[in-house]
Design a protein around this motif. Sequence first.
Motif, PDB file in Angstrom:
ATOM      1  N   TRP A  86       0.868  -1.204  -0.057  1.00 52.55           N
ATOM      2  CA  TRP A  86      -0.111   0.001   0.027  1.00 52.55           C
ATOM      3  C   TRP A  86       0.759   1.192   0.007  1.00 52.55           C
ATOM      4  O   TRP A  86       0.575   2.090  -0.609  1.00 52.55           O
ATOM      5  N   GLN A  92      -1.128   1.798  -4.561  1.00 51.53           N
ATOM      6  CA  GLN A  92      -2.107   2.424  -4.136  1.00 51.53           C
ATOM      7  C   GLN A  92      -3.078   2.821  -5.261  1.00 51.53           C
ATOM      8  O   GLN A  92      -4.303   2.796  -4.966  1.00 51.53           O
ATOM      9  N   ARG A  96      -6.622   1.392  -4.794  1.00 51.52           N
ATOM     10  CA  ARG A  96      -7.701   2.415  -3.917  1.00 51.52           C
ATOM     11  C   ARG A  96      -9.167   2.210  -4.879  1.00 51.52           C
ATOM     12  O   ARG A  96      -9.480   2.249  -5.889  1.00 51.52           O
ATOM     13  N   ARG A 112     -10.029   1.939   1.102  1.00 49.78           N
ATOM     14  CA  ARG A 112      -9.580   3.371   1.133  1.00 49.78           C
ATOM     15  C   ARG A 112      -8.260   3.535   1.795  1.00 49.78           C
ATOM     16  O   ARG A 112      -7.521   4.461   1.658  1.00 49.78           O
ATOM     17  N   ASP A 113      -8.034   2.431   2.582  1.00 51.94           N
ATOM     18  CA  ASP A 113      -6.522   2.385   3.160  1.00 51.94           C
ATOM     19  C   ASP A 113      -6.068   0.983   3.714  1.00 51.94           C
ATOM     20  O   ASP A 113      -7.138   0.076   3.922  1.00 51.94           O
ATOM     21  N   THR A 115      -3.439  -0.576   6.619  1.00 46.62           N
ATOM     22  CA  THR A 115      -2.259  -0.092   7.596  1.00 46.62           C
ATOM     23  C   THR A 115      -1.100  -1.226   7.733  1.00 46.62           C
ATOM     24  O   THR A 115      -1.289  -2.140   7.187  1.00 46.62           O
ATOM     25  N   ARG A 121      -9.258  -0.461   5.492  1.00 44.89           N
ATOM     26  CA  ARG A 121     -10.230   0.502   6.078  1.00 44.89           C
ATOM     27  C   ARG A 121     -11.114   0.511   4.846  1.00 44.89           C
ATOM     28  O   ARG A 121     -10.441   0.814   3.642  1.00 44.89           O
TER      29      ARG A 121
END
Length: 288
Positions: A86, A92, A96, A112-113, A115, A121
Amino acid sequence: MGWLAAGDQYEVALIEGRVAARATSGRAAGRQLKSLPKALRDHPEVDRLRRFAEWLDRHAAACVAQTDLWMVSSLPVPTGLLARVWPDEAWQSALRDLAVVGDDPDEVGFLRDATEAGELRVVNLDGETVRLSPATVTLPHPVLLPDLDDLREFAAELGVVQKVEQIHRATWRKPADLADNATTVTEFSGGTYDSRFALAARATSLGYRVTGGYATCRVRDTGAIVEASVWIGEPYWDDEVTTGGLSWQDLDGRTLPLREVGPVAWSEGMRMAAALHAGRRVEEGKDT
């Protein structure tokens, strides 16, 4: 990437994929120049940046291609892998806003994300950002997504823009009334091209493989690899040609009855046939 010295009077940097320069002295010191000075065009630092830009383009294309393969095949992807890639802007950009599914196949969200801890997320269909940490996720082919029209409408409200064509990908669903012995779809047959070369060129430009007299695409569907093929004419044929029928084969070369073709393989085969037919020669005043 910061600015790099290129001789005594200039600095260079890679900005938005292009090599840019700025002067280090004089009235223009510190300002980016509108074009690359002639004195820098063959400078080793400029050449290095150009080659780096080319590598970045290839890397970005590879990320999109791999993500597209995961999506078309609906392969499970380790969540930890997504978390590791990511931070890379190319990865990304490819990942995304793709629709993802975790442990619950009925819960779809837009990524969206991711970690470092391996947590994703996503924005769910209630518009809420939720956290997922399953061992693997899938990036489903749109023909497998429930309520696809509702998902497309929700994506428009969110302003979702996907680098990899997923929810707005053209899809076809297999009819339920197929004959038991049917093996070929002729819906997109008869598209005329001025030459076999032109038809083959369109197929390759769309990302399909040309083998012998066929344009083909391979799809993993329900755990098996299936190849869809459309007849495009004998190699080296110079006269006009027309698109032929669409059929599917397994890896042993056995032509599959249409009833045995899975939903993803069906949709992707029809998508290929439709795209080849769409590039046909259309005579003035006709649309055939």
